[in-house]
Design a protein around this motif. Structure first.
Motif, PDB file in Angstrom:
ATOM      1  N   TRP A   3      -4.572   2.150   7.012  1.00 21.74           N
ATOM      2  CA  TRP A   3      -3.078   1.553   6.945  1.00 21.74           C
ATOM      3  C   TRP A   3      -3.042   0.213   7.648  1.00 21.74           C
ATOM      4  O   TRP A   3      -3.385   0.364   8.892  1.00 21.74           O
ATOM      5  N   PRO A   4      -2.245  -0.641   7.336  1.00 20.49           N
ATOM      6  CA  PRO A   4      -1.817  -0.621   5.783  1.00 20.49           C
ATOM      7  C   PRO A   4      -2.815  -1.632   4.932  1.00 20.49           C
ATOM      8  O   PRO A   4      -1.919  -2.045   3.847  1.00 20.49           O
TER       9      PRO A   4
ATOM     10  N   GLU B  19      -2.587   7.394  15.837  1.00 21.32           N
ATOM     11  CA  GLU B  19      -3.360   6.291  16.014  1.00 21.32           C
ATOM     12  C   GLU B  19      -4.565   6.343  15.287  1.00 21.32           C
ATOM     13  O   GLU B  19      -5.185   5.631  14.029  1.00 21.32           O
ATOM     14  N   SER B  20      -5.274   7.624  15.237  1.00 24.01           N
ATOM     15  CA  SER B  20      -6.621   7.816  14.695  1.00 24.01           C
ATOM     16  C   SER B  20      -6.438   8.106  13.021  1.00 24.01           C
ATOM     17  O   SER B  20      -7.201   7.796  12.451  1.00 24.01           O
ATOM     18  N   VAL B  21      -5.074   8.774  12.903  1.00 24.24           N
ATOM     19  CA  VAL B  21      -5.033   9.047  11.449  1.00 24.24           C
ATOM     20  C   VAL B  21      -4.895   7.647  10.613  1.00 24.24           C
ATOM     21  O   VAL B  21      -5.334   7.379   9.634  1.00 24.24           O
ATOM     22  N   LEU B  22      -4.015   7.171  11.168  1.00 27.82           N
ATOM     23  CA  LEU B  22      -3.759   5.694  10.488  1.00 27.82           C
ATOM     24  C   LEU B  22      -4.941   4.812  10.614  1.00 27.82           C
ATOM     25  O   LEU B  22      -5.189   4.069   9.434  1.00 27.82           O
TER      26      LEU B  22
ATOM     27  N   ARG C 270     -12.752  12.884   0.407  1.00 27.14           N
ATOM     28  CA  ARG C 270     -13.481  12.566   1.501  1.00 27.14           C
ATOM     29  C   ARG C 270     -13.148  13.318   2.682  1.00 27.14           C
ATOM     30  O   ARG C 270     -11.994  13.464   2.937  1.00 27.14           O
ATOM     31  N   VAL C 271     -13.942  13.980   3.601  1.00 24.25           N
ATOM     32  CA  VAL C 271     -13.634  14.821   4.524  1.00 24.25           C
ATOM     33  C   VAL C 271     -13.941  14.030   5.926  1.00 24.25           C
ATOM     34  O   VAL C 271     -14.666  13.127   6.129  1.00 24.25           O
ATOM     35  N   LEU C 272     -12.681  13.843   6.627  1.00 17.44           N
ATOM     36  CA  LEU C 272     -12.615  12.814   7.842  1.00 17.44           C
ATOM     37  C   LEU C 272     -12.098  13.709   9.014  1.00 17.44           C
ATOM     38  O   LEU C 272     -11.233  14.133   9.236  1.00 17.44           O
ATOM     39  N   PRO C 273     -13.089  13.875  10.141  1.00 21.71           N
ATOM     40  CA  PRO C 273     -12.808  14.676  11.395  1.00 21.71           C
ATOM     41  C   PRO C 273     -11.852  13.767  12.269  1.00 21.71           C
ATOM     42  O   PRO C 273     -10.930  14.740  12.693  1.00 21.71           O
ATOM     43  N   GLU C 274     -11.416  12.638  11.707  1.00 19.87           N
ATOM     44  CA  GLU C 274     -10.437  11.793  12.419  1.00 19.87           C
ATOM     45  C   GLU C 274      -9.187  12.230  12.185  1.00 19.87           C
ATOM     46  O   GLU C 274      -8.216  11.821  12.694  1.00 19.87           O
ATOM     47  N   ILE C 275      -9.010  13.252  10.926  1.00 22.06           N
ATOM     48  CA  ILE C 275      -7.686  13.508  10.701  1.00 22.06           C
ATOM     49  C   ILE C 275      -7.433  15.223  11.016  1.00 22.06           C
ATOM     50  O   ILE C 275      -6.569  15.728  10.172  1.00 22.06           O
ATOM     51  N   ASN C 276      -8.358  15.621  11.525  1.00 27.22           N
ATOM     52  CA  ASN C 276      -8.317  17.009  12.143  1.00 27.22           C
ATOM     53  C   ASN C 276      -6.943  17.474  12.599  1.00 27.22           C
ATOM     54  O   ASN C 276      -6.160  16.563  12.995  1.00 27.22           O
ATOM     55  N   PRO C 277      -6.731  18.674  12.766  1.00 26.88           N
ATOM     56  CA  PRO C 277      -5.519  19.090  13.297  1.00 26.88           C
ATOM     57  C   PRO C 277      -5.166  18.547  14.708  1.00 26.88           C
ATOM     58  O   PRO C 277      -3.889  18.328  14.944  1.00 26.88           O
ATOM     59  N   ASP C 278      -6.031  18.288  15.593  1.00 30.10           N
ATOM     60  CA  ASP C 278      -5.756  17.609  16.946  1.00 30.10           C
ATOM     61  C   ASP C 278      -5.712  16.199  16.991  1.00 30.10           C
ATOM     62  O   ASP C 278      -5.626  15.461  18.232  1.00 30.10           O
ATOM     63  N   ALA C 279      -5.699  15.552  15.694  1.00 30.34           N
ATOM     64  CA  ALA C 279      -5.699  14.141  15.648  1.00 30.34           C
ATOM     65  C   ALA C 279      -4.551  13.629  16.123  1.00 30.34           C
ATOM     66  O   ALA C 279      -3.426  14.005  16.224  1.00 30.34           O
ATOM     67  N   THR C 280      -4.548  12.218  16.846  1.00 34.39           N
ATOM     68  CA  THR C 280      -3.641  11.349  17.009  1.00 34.39           C
ATOM     69  C   THR C 280      -3.024  10.555  16.017  1.00 34.39           C
ATOM     70  O   THR C 280      -3.642  10.348  14.699  1.00 34.39           O
TER      71      THR C 280
ATOM     72  N   MET D  71       0.694  -1.288   0.000  1.00 33.90           N
ATOM     73  CA  MET D  71      -0.185  -0.133   0.019  1.00 33.90           C
ATOM     74  C   MET D  71       0.871   1.230  -0.138  1.00 33.90           C
ATOM     75  O   MET D  71       1.939   1.148   0.593  1.00 33.90           O
ATOM     76  N   ASP D  72       0.450   2.385  -0.676  1.00 36.75           N
ATOM     77  CA  ASP D  72       1.120   3.620  -0.650  1.00 36.75           C
ATOM     78  C   ASP D  72       0.397   4.464   0.145  1.00 36.75           C
ATOM     79  O   ASP D  72      -0.860   4.484   0.118  1.00 36.75           O
ATOM     80  N   LEU D  73       1.008   5.106   1.016  1.00 39.89           N
ATOM     81  CA  LEU D  73       0.380   6.234   1.578  1.00 39.89           C
ATOM     82  C   LEU D  73       1.148   7.428   1.479  1.00 39.89           C
ATOM     83  O   LEU D  73       2.422   7.641   1.914  1.00 39.89           O
ATOM     84  N   ILE D  74       0.351   8.364   0.984  1.00 45.03           N
ATOM     85  CA  ILE D  74       0.832   9.840   0.526  1.00 45.03           C
ATOM     86  C   ILE D  74       0.574  10.831   1.422  1.00 45.03           C
ATOM     87  O   ILE D  74      -0.440  11.097   1.533  1.00 45.03           O
ATOM     88  N   LEU D  75       1.370  11.290   2.350  1.00 47.57           N
ATOM     89  CA  LEU D  75       1.088  12.192   3.510  1.00 47.57           C
ATOM     90  C   LEU D  75       1.381  13.495   2.901  1.00 47.57           C
ATOM     91  O   LEU D  75       2.504  13.858   2.399  1.00 47.57           O
TER      92      LEU D  75
END
Length: 155
Positions: free
Chosen positions: A87-88, A79-82, A67-77, A1-5
Motif C-alpha cells: 500500500w499504496p 505497518e507490517s500489513v500495509l 499468497r500466504v504471508l506471515p507478515e499479516i498473521n494475527p499479531d501483525a502491526t 489502488m484498491d485495498l479490500i480488507l
C-alpha cells in the motif's frame, strides 16, 4: 489502488490460534462474501492470506490462487500489513484476508488518518480506494459489507 480488507469468517475456538478452522456458519459467511466479491472485483486482483487456517479457508472461497504471508498473521502491526500489501503502490487491487484488531486499525488510519480500534465484523469487507488528484493522495471508502447483509439470492 484498491485495498479490500476482508476479516476472516467465524472460526472455532481453540488454543492453537493458527490452526483454528472455520465453523459451518463461517463457511457460509465466506461463501456468500466470496460470491459477492467475485462479481465485482477486477480480474487482476491479488489475494493475500495469513498463515492462520481460518484466513486461508476464507480466501479459498474466493480463489485457490492466494499468497500466504506471515507478515499479516494475527499479531501483525498496521505497518507490517500495509508494507506486505504494498500500500499504496501495488499495481493490482489487493484483497487481504486478515484479522482484528489490525483490520479495523488499518481502515481507521486510511480513512480517518489515525489508527483506532474500529470493529470489523467476522467475514466483513472494507473496500478502500486511493487516487492521486492534483498531486494529493486521497483515500475513500467505497464499501463496508458484512455477511449478514447478504443472502443466498443476492447477486
Amino acid at each position: 489502488m484498491d485495498l479490500i480488507l476482508w476479516r476472516h469468517a467465524e472460526a472455532e475456538e481453540g488454543s492453537n490460534d493458527l490452526a483454528r478452522e472455520l465453523t459451518r456458519k463461517g463457511q457460509q459467511q465466506a461463501g456468500l462474501m466470496a460470491a459477492w466479491l467475485r462479481l465485482r472485483l477486477p480480474r487482476d486482483f491479488q489475494l493475500l492470506a495469513s498463515e492462520a487456517r481460518r484466513s486461508q479457508q476464507t480466501a479459498a472461497f474466493l480463489s485457490k490462487n492466494y499468497r500466504v504471508l506471515p507478515e499479516i498473521n494475527p499479531d501483525a502491526t498496521v505497518e507490517s500489513v500495509l508494507k506486505a500489501s504494498h500500500w499504496p503502490d501495488a499495481r493490482h487491487p489487493i484483497v487481504l484476508v486478515g484479522h482484528q484488531p489490525y483490520i479495523g486499525m488499518i481502515a481507521s488510519q486510511l480513512i480517518g488518518g489515525e489508527a483506532q480500534m474500529w470493529n470489523v465484523k467476522k467475514g466483513g469487507v472494507w473496500w478502500i480506494s486511493q487516487r492521486v488528484r492534483h498531486s494529493i493522495a486521497q483515500n475513500s471508502l467505497k464499501l463496508v459489507l458484512n455477511p449478514g447483509m447478504l443472502t443466498a439470492s443476492d447477486d
